[in-house]
Design a protein around this motif. Structure first.
Motif, PDB file in Angstrom:
ATOM      1  N   TYR A  58       1.311  -0.287  -9.701  1.00 36.41           N
ATOM      2  CA  TYR A  58       2.648   0.143  -9.358  1.00 36.41           C
ATOM      3  C   TYR A  58       3.181  -0.619  -8.147  1.00 36.41           C
ATOM      4  N   SER A  69       7.032  -1.255  -5.867  1.00 37.47           N
ATOM      5  CA  SER A  69       8.381  -0.726  -5.669  1.00 37.47           C
ATOM      6  C   SER A  69       9.095  -1.507  -4.581  1.00 37.47           C
ATOM      7  N   LEU A  90      -0.724   7.175  -8.783  1.00 39.00           N
ATOM      8  CA  LEU A  90       0.689   7.455  -8.985  1.00 39.00           C
ATOM      9  C   LEU A  90       1.445   7.625  -7.691  1.00 39.00           C
ATOM     10  N   GLU A  91       0.722   7.977  -6.616  1.00 41.51           N
ATOM     11  CA  GLU A  91       1.461   8.427  -5.459  1.00 41.51           C
ATOM     12  C   GLU A  91       1.236   7.645  -4.164  1.00 41.51           C
ATOM     13  N   THR A  92       0.036   7.375  -3.780  1.00 35.76           N
ATOM     14  CA  THR A  92      -0.225   6.797  -2.463  1.00 35.76           C
ATOM     15  C   THR A  92       0.208   5.346  -2.433  1.00 35.76           C
ATOM     16  N   GLN A  93       1.305   5.073  -1.763  1.00 34.42           N
ATOM     17  CA  GLN A  93       1.856   3.730  -1.709  1.00 34.42           C
ATOM     18  C   GLN A  93       1.545   3.066  -0.371  1.00 34.42           C
ATOM     19  N   TYR A 119       3.923  16.504  -5.647  1.00 36.67           N
ATOM     20  CA  TYR A 119       3.108  15.740  -4.711  1.00 36.67           C
ATOM     21  C   TYR A 119       3.968  15.342  -3.522  1.00 36.67           C
ATOM     22  N   TYR A 149       4.558   9.950   5.997  1.00 34.64           N
ATOM     23  CA  TYR A 149       4.390   8.586   6.465  1.00 34.64           C
ATOM     24  C   TYR A 149       4.789   8.494   7.935  1.00 34.64           C
ATOM     25  N   PHE A 165       2.751  -0.017   2.103  1.00 28.66           N
ATOM     26  CA  PHE A 165       3.959  -0.770   2.344  1.00 28.66           C
ATOM     27  C   PHE A 165       3.692  -2.104   3.024  1.00 28.66           C
ATOM     28  N   ASN A 185       7.180  13.147  -4.696  1.00 24.23           N
ATOM     29  CA  ASN A 185       7.095  12.462  -5.975  1.00 24.23           C
ATOM     30  C   ASN A 185       7.432  13.482  -7.047  1.00 24.23           C
ATOM     31  N   PRO A 224       6.241   1.686   6.694  1.00 28.48           N
ATOM     32  CA  PRO A 224       5.653   3.034   6.743  1.00 28.48           C
ATOM     33  C   PRO A 224       4.155   2.996   6.483  1.00 28.48           C
TER      34      PRO A 224
END
Lengths: 111, 113
Positions: A31, A33, A97-100, B32, B36, A102, B93, B44
């Protein structure tokens, strides 16, 4: 691992010019973004991708194009820059799915 | 409508005190939530997350509380240090959306020595 890298760090454009903001990750994340961050505001999602060859629009997609030909790269293209696109742009990637995670951001000024 | 926002745009605390940063959300489908931290000139940085089937989660010096009844999220920082000075964002999310986070506007935390 370098994590998420973005180039350039700074860019000044004239109205109407086009450019591509580069984003790369070496964590084999599916993923990726793109967000923009304006002063005093949180991050707003521009486009995202759930895998190579798959992209979708976020909250503020107008004026931007993306493609995802490889897992590693997710460039963001400004077709015809406008002053309203002056912002800081962040790329992010994640395996789940969630922990991004940057990147450091690209500061863009459109005159 | 869908919204993730923060009650306080700025927060000033004394070094060593505990900090509490609040966040409200309105999308009951969100499953969820993430906090950050963003330091000046940087991207972040992930602090802690929590799923909707939990009420509380603890990390190192940080605790996230989730109150689904009133759609409220909070971040507690114990023994706040000068290095904690930053802008803190909550993000949600929405259920079923992959890689699609909705961010709040952020709270600036200033730690006084």
């Amino acid at each position: 691992n370098a994590g998420v890298t973005q180039t350039p760090k700074f860019q000044v454009l004239k109205t109407g010019q086009s450019m591509t903001l580069q984003c790369a990750q070496d964590m084999n994340h599916e993923y990726m973004s793109w967000y923009r961050q304006d002063p005093g505001m949180g991050l707003r999602l521009i486009h995202y991708s759930v895998g190579a060859g798959i992209t979708d629009q976020g909250e503020v997609p107008n004026g931007y194009n993306v493609s995802r030909s490889t897992t590693e790269d997710f460039p963001l293209r400004l077709l015809s820059a406008a002053p309203s696109q002056t912002s800081v742009y962040f790329c992010a990637s994640s395996a789940a799915l969630e922990t991004q995670y940057f990147g450091p951001g690209t500061r863009l000024l459109v005159l | 409508g869908e919204n993730v926002g923060l009650h306080l745009p700025t927060l000033s605390v004394q070094e060593g005190d505990n900090s509490i940063i609040n966040c409200a959300y309105s999308n009951s489908a969100s499953d969820y939530f993430i906090w950050y931290k963003q330091e000046s000139g940087k991207g972040p940085q992930f602090i802690i997350d929590i799923r909707s089937n939990m009420d509380k989660r603890q990390g190192q010096r940080v605790t996230v509380l989730l109150n689904k009844t009133v759609k409220h999220l909070s971040l507690q920082i114990a023994a706040t240090q000068p290095g904690d000075s930053a802008v803190y964002f909550c993000a949600e999310n929405k259920g079923g959306s992959q890689g699609n986070l909705i961010f709040g506007k952020g709270t600036k935390l200033s730690v006084k020595p």
